[in-house]
Design a protein around this motif. Structure first.
Motif, short mmCIF file in Angstrom:
data_model
loop_
_atom_site.label_atom_id
_atom_site.label_comp_id
_atom_site.label_asym_id
_atom_site.label_seq_id
_atom_site.Cartn_x
_atom_site.Cartn_y
_atom_site.Cartn_z
N SER A 173 29.64 41.01 51.12
CA SER A 173 30.55 41.83 50.64
C SER A 173 30.39 40.39 49.14
N GLY A 174 30.34 39.46 49.55
CA GLY A 174 30.03 38.42 48.24
C GLY A 174 29.77 39.23 46.93
N PHE A 175 27.96 39.78 47.20
CA PHE A 175 27.61 40.22 46.16
C PHE A 175 28.38 41.01 45.32
N GLY A 176 29.58 42.15 45.93
CA GLY A 176 29.69 42.51 44.89
C GLY A 176 31.53 43.07 44.93
N ILE A 177 32.52 42.19 45.58
CA ILE A 177 34.31 42.76 45.68
C ILE A 177 34.50 41.36 45.67
N ASN A 178 35.57 41.62 45.59
CA ASN A 178 36.92 40.69 45.30
C ASN A 178 38.04 40.47 45.88
N MET A 179 38.35 40.01 46.61
CA MET A 179 39.23 39.64 48.12
C MET A 179 39.62 38.80 48.13
N PRO A 180 40.68 38.07 48.40
CA PRO A 180 41.78 36.99 48.76
C PRO A 180 41.27 36.23 49.59
N ALA A 181 40.85 37.19 50.96
CA ALA A 181 40.31 36.50 52.25
C ALA A 181 39.47 37.97 52.33
N ARG A 182 38.54 37.13 53.16
CA ARG A 182 37.65 37.77 53.37
C ARG A 182 37.57 38.92 54.64
N TRP A 183 38.86 38.04 55.63
CA TRP A 183 39.13 39.77 57.52
C TRP A 183 39.77 40.51 56.08
N SER A 184 40.13 40.41 55.56
CA SER A 184 40.88 41.83 54.81
C SER A 184 39.53 43.32 55.13
N GLU A 185 39.28 44.03 56.03
CA GLU A 185 37.95 44.68 55.85
C GLU A 185 38.23 45.88 55.47
N ASP A 186 39.56 46.84 55.95
CA ASP A 186 40.02 47.65 55.28
C ASP A 186 39.62 47.72 53.71
N LYS A 187 40.47 47.29 53.35
CA LYS A 187 40.75 46.82 52.00
C LYS A 187 39.13 46.20 51.28
N ILE A 188 38.49 46.12 51.85
CA ILE A 188 37.41 45.65 51.25
C ILE A 188 36.76 46.89 51.40
N ALA A 189 36.41 47.42 52.71
CA ALA A 189 35.58 48.74 52.73
C ALA A 189 36.67 49.50 51.69
N ALA A 190 37.82 49.49 51.39
CA ALA A 190 38.17 50.91 50.35
C ALA A 190 37.38 49.98 48.91
N GLN A 191 37.72 49.20 48.33
CA GLN A 191 37.11 48.63 47.40
C GLN A 191 35.36 48.59 46.76
N HIS A 192 34.79 49.40 48.28
CA HIS A 192 33.86 49.45 48.42
C HIS A 192 33.60 50.70 47.55
N LEU A 193 34.52 51.94 47.62
CA LEU A 193 34.96 53.02 47.35
C LEU A 193 35.18 53.01 45.49
N GLU A 194 36.18 51.94 45.45
CA GLU A 194 36.41 52.19 43.83
C GLU A 194 35.17 51.79 43.17
N ARG A 195 33.92 50.06 43.70
CA ARG A 195 32.89 50.19 43.04
C ARG A 195 32.01 51.11 42.93
N GLU A 196 31.61 52.07 43.61
CA GLU A 196 30.98 52.85 43.58
C GLU A 196 29.44 52.74 43.31
N TYR A 197 29.09 51.74 44.11
CA TYR A 197 27.59 51.62 44.59
C TYR A 197 26.88 52.70 44.96
N ASP A 198 25.50 52.51 44.65
CA ASP A 198 24.49 53.64 45.10
C ASP A 198 24.45 53.48 46.01
#
Length: 293
Positions: A173-198
């Motif tokens: 996540s450190g290479f493509g995500i912004n999140m105040p808390a690393r343990w918010s992994e449900d939110k990180i998954a949703a942000q992966h959807l927003e970021r649309e990496y290949d």
């Protein structure tokens, strides 16, 4: 080391590393990580332009390998194990010793501690900023730092993350995500959807599954609706034609350790190994003529 231990080393089998080998390898491992080198080609010779002046050249593609928590000591231990049990050198240290790669020491410390967590270390690579431990590419007051994957994506280059951890974990996540808390992994998954990496491959299926997410959202379906091929098994990876965007989550949490994979048939049948994932990702990303990260 005690004299008794020295005697045991001397009496060991012929392929065991000697004390001299141990010290030499340890020094090499420290030197490899602690010194810099001039720009060079694969042959070890400096690259020069038409005037004979050294030039670094340009990279079209970047493959960034991260072994979480790897130190000079880890490299040395791996090299000793391989020489003793497999009769060969570590590829890492062999490349350093042959002068075929550049090497140096990087300080990835957190903004608030000399003991650095995975999120802070990965964020320092991912955005070029020191962050507080537990945060992912964000300042203490909530500023979001632009990540290297976003920069590559917006420049039209291919982008991908392949990991043996959960794809939502701190290091990838450190290479493509912004999140105040690393343990918010449900939110990180949703942000992966927003970021649309290949390409996204690893573990962490539970953070995309509607039955296991706190909000009940089905992210697998959401990714499919965005045109992703979604796979949750080795067979799904194997049938993917390396076209379009791809999400592969092959285990609920981190992928099984190699030793477990070698001894449990269900893992062998369902869970791909890192080389298989990497090969598939490179086949997809290398189709981008502008390069990839």
């Amino acid at each position: 080391m005690s004299d008794a231990y020295h005697d045991r080393l001397r009496s060991d089998s012929d392929d065991a590393p000697s004390r001299r080998d141990f010290l030499k390898t340890g020094a090499l491992g420290a030197l490899a990580l602690g010194t810099g080198g001039m720009a060079s080609t694969a042959s070890g010779k400096p690259r020069t332009d038409v005037s004979g002046i050294e030039a670094p050249g340009d990279a079209k593609n970047i493959i960034f390998l991260v072994s979480d928590g790897m130190s000079a000591g880890t490299l040395t231990m791996a090299d000793l194990h391989l020489r003793r049990h497999h009769g060969r050198r570590s590829n890492w240290l062999r490349l350093y010793e042959e002068g075929r790669v550049r090497h140096g020491l990087m300080d990835m410390a957190a903004a608030n501690s000399i003991v650095t967590g995975s999120a802070a270390a990965a964020s320092s690579w991912g955005s070029g900023h020191r962050v507080f431990n537990e945060a992912v590419n964000m300042s203490e007051d909530g500023e979001k730092y632009r990540t290297i994957l976003e920069i590559f994506r917006d420049a039209g280059k291919g982008t991908g993350l392949v990991t043996t951890t959960r794809i939502t974990h701190a290091t990838p996540s450190g290479f493509g995500i912004n999140m105040p808390a690393r343990w918010s992994e449900d939110k990180i998954a949703a942000q992966h959807l927003e970021r649309e990496y290949d390409v996204l491959m690893g573990g962490g299926a539970r953070h995309f599954d509607s039955d296991q997410r706190d909000d009940g959202q089905n992210l697998f379906q959401a990714f499919e609706d965005k045109g992703y091929t979604v796979a949750q098994s080795k067979s799904g990876l194997n049938t993917w034609g390396h076209e379009g965007a791809f999400l592969g989550t092959f285990y609920d949490t981190h992928l099984p350790y190699v030793l477990d994979h070698q001894n449990i048939s269900s893992h062998q049948q369902r869970v791909p190994r890192l080389p298989e994932m990497t090969d598939a990702a490179l086949q997809r990303l290398s189709q981008n003529n502008d390069g990839f990260l």
